[in-house]
Design an enzyme around this catalytic site. Structure first.
Site, PDB file in Angstrom:
ATOM      1  N   GLU A   1       2.393   1.696  -3.292  1.00  0.00           N
ATOM      2  CA  GLU A   1       1.407   2.242  -4.247  1.00  0.00           C
ATOM      3  C   GLU A   1       1.402   3.776  -4.161  1.00  0.00           C
ATOM      4  OE1 GLU A   1      -2.757   3.732  -3.743  1.00  0.00           O
ATOM      5  OE2 GLU A   1      -2.853   1.611  -3.179  1.00  0.00           O
ATOM      6  N   HIS A   2       1.415   4.294  -2.928  1.00  0.00           N
ATOM      7  CA  HIS A   2       1.448   5.757  -2.760  1.00  0.00           C
ATOM      8  C   HIS A   2       2.743   6.338  -3.315  1.00  0.00           C
ATOM      9  CE1 HIS A   2      -1.852   6.908   0.223  1.00  0.00           C
ATOM     10  NE2 HIS A   2      -2.094   5.642  -0.077  1.00  0.00           N
TER      11      HIS A   2
ATOM     12  N   GLU B   1      -4.206   7.220   7.222  1.00  0.00           N
ATOM     13  CA  GLU B   1      -5.277   6.644   6.405  1.00  0.00           C
ATOM     14  C   GLU B   1      -5.784   5.354   7.052  1.00  0.00           C
ATOM     15  OE1 GLU B   1      -4.127   5.703   2.357  1.00  0.00           O
ATOM     16  OE2 GLU B   1      -5.902   4.455   2.076  1.00  0.00           O
TER      17      GLU B   1
ATOM     18  N   HIS C   1       0.826  -1.198   0.000  1.00  0.00           N
ATOM     19  CA  HIS C   1       0.000   0.000   0.000  1.00  0.00           C
ATOM     20  C   HIS C   1       0.870   1.261   0.000  1.00  0.00           C
ATOM     21  CE1 HIS C   1      -3.242   2.479   2.361  1.00  0.00           C
ATOM     22  NE2 HIS C   1      -3.073   2.917   1.144  1.00  0.00           N
TER      23      HIS C   1
HETATM   24 ZN   LIG Z   1      -3.875   4.733   0.461  1.00  0.00          ZN
END
Ligand SMILES: [Zn+2]
EC number: 3.4.24.-
Length: 1034
Positions: free
Chosen positions: A131-132, A229, A128
């Site tokens: 991905e950012h 998040e 994750h």
């Molecule tokens: Zn995210």
């Protein structure tokens, strides 16, 4: 706003049957937020080209031939899939083995995506965070946050990146070819050559830093975008529950980890591990590339070959393969705790349970398809055994959102879950589950019930979705990730006939499946969850200990370094980056307005009716709207409930089970929705309407109208036991998921302080509606509610207050109209009643809805001008500009909220909002300082930023729309195609001077009518920090 989270979730159980439901646990990227905030675009939408290509009977000519090589890609497989009018081409890049799947279809909403199989081996959230980070700048585009910057330089209909339990995907879609090529470059460079800068890791992942970076003495805390998040994500109980379900039913390998990241594990991630992971898992041999639409695929092949793949060589990607889960020899039980939800039901009922079974291998597509159908037969609607046995005895708040069949993992799963039940009823739930399975295995099913499920599936294949290319990608991603046959999986009609064949040959076909997969299945998990009042404190304590452990290892030199690093990161974030390196559309690329099919308006038996002849794939769509402004206040408040239950109560001629069966056998269901519509010319009045929305295959249109007539003329509200259950399920359903759409609720709360129409909206759709329903049910007997709903039904369906809309194919139109006329003849007339009410504007005020969550959702709303006022397009451009240049940099990048923005709706309410925000009053102050900032940063408003903001508005104006929905804006708001076109061209011609004028006129002094709202935890200093009085709703 009318489409808050609470309405969408219910869809799962409404008659909209989805082919392959996606309830994977996605941790959506930063940009997902863009998506959420975009849900309320009431503005007119453009049509798209609805390619119903004629059936070609002679030998089809394909664009690429099997066996031939194009730009290093060998074409391995070509197939035409007639039910979707598409041609599938499978290519493989010879050097690296990278698969490229191209779907050639006459659809202007083109899609491109790069998918990787990313299997986590811990819960640090590595895939994750990667991905950012990939979207934070790349070799060719060494720009801070090019992804966010491109949001404003494109007319994409969708731009995102998502991390699933075993994959990461980077999809976008657009109708503009120049845009498509621009975004392709950005995306490919981002994934194959990202910079992965250390400071971006600190910003996006996690870092230890002084709470106040300018104060060396302030304590050290953990910060980071993904860290926050995920804290926000796990503040929602539904998320905690589904995450635990996944982790516990697959305990042996990759699925036991949290791919999005467990907040307490994220700070264990080291930067170098992330860089290494990228090298291995983002290798072209571990990638799958998808393209869809009518743009030339050979350009895509050439780009990949020339720029990204030819210097790479093949690696064996078996390291990322996902094993099958080993089957258990005995069922397991797991219990977890959750946060106490103060918006939810009473604490003794805030429990959840799910019984989950492991099914078959996802790559066995026929088997998986049949199990999906069987699951629907078992759980869906009042004729299914689980609904009858588990929901109707009414000891819970209905199915929870984990319920259903899922093929998102290597082994598929079947889950039945309940929300809002007592701990004492866990046992009862398990007993009923077992009994239901045994009975279904022994007795089988009513064949009409099975037939209704299959009919809905077939209807859904014909129903056209404007985001077909994206839906196809999402529905194929998991299967593709396991090397499954995604092409054959599109042959749904073949799978349906295969199933029909098996059922006709073996009457016990489904019963045998139940025996194998349900009765004799030891791989069964029972997960239960109960609230723990200390949940939040325990988390805070664990977080504190984590920080202490880290701090203990630091000496003074290191602490000094952390302080200095915080300052460097701050200046890194503030540094201007050279966005000129990024591609951007020009005005000439976007000047043409979308083409509309003509709407015909005629009076049919004095009912104003709008007709649209479009290729609809042999479906007729019917909408009708009844103006209900004349109802009393109490009746109006009950309308959301009325809309929710009306089609589930049964009629004079059919009980509710029979009625449901008929609906499913003949139609796509009846959807009732309440609309509060302001006058978009002057915002001086509003009306209330209830809209019925349905569709059917052309040959079922007579039955569709007959059923609609039966429902609105003969609905019965005399079964108080049934109504009691439906009401309790309704309240559970609206109370779940407030936080996941918290910004929408906050904006509603702020709008309710601006005018009485806003107040009513909040009572009908907002947090106030949840409160109202709870109190109302508490103080009113079900029998009384039955009477009230019955009275409403006798007033609402008045032909004199009605309008109709039909979207159908050219050739079927006369038949559709004649059936419509018969329907109209049967409707009662009571004379016209009150059709609008005046809007009264209020003095400014502020309110907070206290929620037991660790983040805030803040909003400020003020009244400006409505849609048809000449300044509206200017304010809309300004809202985009403020979001990109002021609110996101300050509230998200600097202050750590997950999202922030500004928008203006057609009623003239200009709103600011923040999403999953660690701050509240600081954010509201930032909203208040908008004017000051605009004055101090006049240089920000230049030609480029103005143009980018216009593109942002265009993304909303030119979004594709389904054939069944063409003309909806005229139907609802009376915004004509000419109005829309002049709005669009006025928006494109907004100048810097116009913006400066609007800033002075609308923000130069505080508005007369504004409101503020916070959804979030208690704050004792609220009045002190804002110098306002606050209304606190506990
Ligand atoms: Zn995210």
């Amino acid at each position: 706003m009318l489409k808050g989270g609470m309405l969408s979730r219910w869809k799962m159980w409404s008659p909209q049957y989805k082919i392959l439901r996606n309830h994977l646990i996605n941790f959506k990227s930063v940009s997902t937020y863009k998506n959420i905030s975009g849900v309320n675009t009431k503005q007119p939408k453009s049509p798209r080209q609805f390619g119903c290509m004629p059936h070609v009977t002679k030998k089809r000519k394909y664009k690429y031939e099997e066996g031939k090589t194009y730009h290093g890609f060998q074409c391995e497989r070509v197939e035409h899939i007639s039910e979707f009018e598409l041609t599938s081409y499978t290519f493989r890049y010879e050097r690296t083995g990278t698969e490229l799947w191209h779907i050639d279809r006459n659809d202007s909403n083109n899609v491109f995506s790069i998918n990787f199989r990313t299997t986590p081996f811990d819960s640090t959230g590595l895939p994750h965070i990667l991905e950012h980070l990939s979207l934070c700048g790349s070799q060719k585009y060494p720009v801070r946050d090019p992804f966010f910057k491109m949001l404003n330089r494109s007319v994409a209909t969708f731009m995102n990146a998502m991390t699933g339990p075993d994959y990461t995907i980077y999809p976008f879609s657009t109708m503009n070819e120049i845009d498509f090529r621009n975004l392709q470059h950005i995306y490919l460079d981002a994934v194959f050559r990202p910079n992965l800068a250390y400071f971006d890791f600190l910003q996006e992942g996690w870092r230890l830093e002084n709470k106040d970076i300018f104060d060396k003495q302030s304590k050290l805390v953990i910060k980071g975008v993904v860290y926050n998040e995920m804290k926000g994500a796990f503040s929602e109980n539904a998320q905690v529950f589904s995450q635990n379900l996944l982790n516990n039913i697959f305990p042996d390998h990759t699925y036991r980890h949290v791919s999005g990241g467990n907040p307490l594990e994220i700070p264990k991630l080291a930067y170098n591990d992330l860089v290494e992971f990228h090298k291995k898992y983002y290798h072209p041999s571990n990638a799958r590339i998808y393209s869809y639409g009518l743009f030339d695929a050979s350009k895509t092949l050439a780009l990949l070959d020339e720029e990204y793949l030819s210097d790479q060589s093949w690696v064996d990607n078996s390291y990322s393969l996902i094993r099958q889960q080993e089957r258990w020899t005995q069922p397991r039980l797991v219990h977890i705790s959750s946060r106490l939800d103060n918006m939810g039901t009473t604490i003794d009922r805030q429990n959840q349970i799910a019984i989950a079974l492991l099914m078959c291998d996802a790559t066995n597509i026929q088997e998986s398809f049949e199990l999906h159908v069987l699951s629907e037969v078992l759980i869906r609607g009042p004729n299914s055994p689980f609904y009858k046995n588990l929901i109707e005895p009414n000891f819970s708040g209905g199915y929870n959102q984990t319920t259903g069949y899922s093929s998102d993992t290597k082994d598929t799963t079947f889950v039945v879950g309940l929300q809002d039940l007592r701990v004492e009823d866990f046992k009862k739930c398990i007993e009923i589950f077992d009994k239901t399975i045994i009975n279904s295995m022994n007795d089988g099913f009513d064949s009409q019930h099975v037939e209704s499920v299959l009919h809905n599936l077939e209807l859904s294949l014909k129903h056209q979705n404007p985001n077909f290319g994206n839906t196809l990608l999402f529905n194929s991603t998991a299967l593709w990730n396991h090397d499954g046959d995604v092409v054959s999986n599109l042959r749904v009609s073949d799978m349906i006939s295969g199933l029909r064949e098996s059922i006709s040959q073996n009457k016990k076909y489904f019963q045998e499946k139940i025996e194998k997969y349900f009765a004799n299945n030891n791989h069964r998990l029972t997960l239960t969850m109960s609230p723990d009042e200390a949940y939040e404190d325990k988390f805070k304590q664990a977080e504190l200990e984590l920080v202490e452990q880290k701090v203990k290892l630091l000496d003074e030199v290191k602490i000094e370094k952390i302080y200095e690093r915080g300052l460097i990161l701050d200046s890194y974030q503030k540094a201007e980056s050279n966005t000129d390196l990024l591609p951007c559309l020009t005005m000439n690329d976007v000047r043409d307005p979308p083409k509309w099919p003509k709407l015909f308006i005629q009076n049919v038996q004095n009912v104003r009716t709008q007709i649209c002849k479009v290729p609809t794939n042999e479906i007729t769509y019917f909408k009708c709207m009844f103006n209900i402004t004349g109802l009393s206040h109490e009746e109006t408040q009950l309308m959301p409930l009325f809309c929710n239950v009306i089609s589930a109560m049964g009629t004079t001629n059919y009980n509710y089970r029979e009625f449901d069966k008929h609906i499913l056998l003949k139609t796509g269901g009846f959807d009732f929705k309440l609309h509060l519509i302001e006058d978009v010319r002057d915002s001086k009045s509003y009306s209330l309407s209830v809209m019925i929305n349905t569709h059917a295959l052309n040959n079922n249109v007579p039955e569709m109208f007959a059923l609609c007539q039966e429902l609105i003329k003969n609905v019965r509200f005399d079964d108080s036991e049934r109504l009691k259950m439906l009401i309790e399920n309704y309240i559970s359903y609206i109370s779940v998921g407030v936080a996941s759409s918290g910004h929408l609720y906050a904006m509603l709360g702020a709008t309710s302080q601006v005018c009485d129409a806003g107040k009513l909206k909040s009572l009908l759709y907002g947090v106030d509606h949840i409160d109202f329903m709870k109190n109302f049910v508490h103080s009113t007997s079900t029998v009384d509610i039955c009477d009230k709903l019955s009275t409403i039904a006798s007033k609402v369906f008045n032909k004199d207050n009605m309008r109709g809309a039909i979207n159908t194919t050219q050739s079927y139109e006369p038949s559709a109209i004649s059936n419509y006329e018969k329907f109209l003849e049967s409707l009662p007339t009571f004379g016209k009643t009150q059709t609008s009410r005046n809007i009264h504007y209020l003095d400014p005020s502020c309110q907070q809805y206290v929620m037991n969550i660790p983040v805030n959702y803040c909003a400020k709303a003020l009244f400006t001008v409505p849609y048809l006022h000449q300044d509206h397009p200017t304010l809309r451009v300004l809202a985009k500009l403020l979001s990109a240049k002021y609110l996101l940099p300050v509230i998200r990048e600097k202050n750590g909220a997950y999202g922030a923005g500004a928008k203006i709706s057609s009623d003239g309410i200009f709103s600011f909002y923040s999403y999953r925000d660690p701050n509240s009053t600081k954010t509201l102050n930032a909203f208040d300082e908008t004017y000051k900032w605009l004055r101090a940063n006049q240089n920000v408003i230049d030609q480029q930023s103005l143009f980018e903001s216009k593109l942002g508005v265009l993304q909303q104006l030119d979004t594709p729309i389904a054939p069944g929905n063409i003309g909806i804006d005229y139907f609802l708001y009376e915004v004509s195609q000419e109005d829309f076109e002049s709005y669009r061209s006025r928006m494109l011609s907004v100048t810097i001077d116009d913006l400066q004028c609007a800033i002075e006129n609308y923000f130069g002094k505080e508005s007369m009518h504004y409101g503020k709202c916070i959804l979030g935890p208690v704050n004792a200093n609220l009045e002190l920090e804002t110098s306002h009085k606050w209304i606190i709703n506990n």
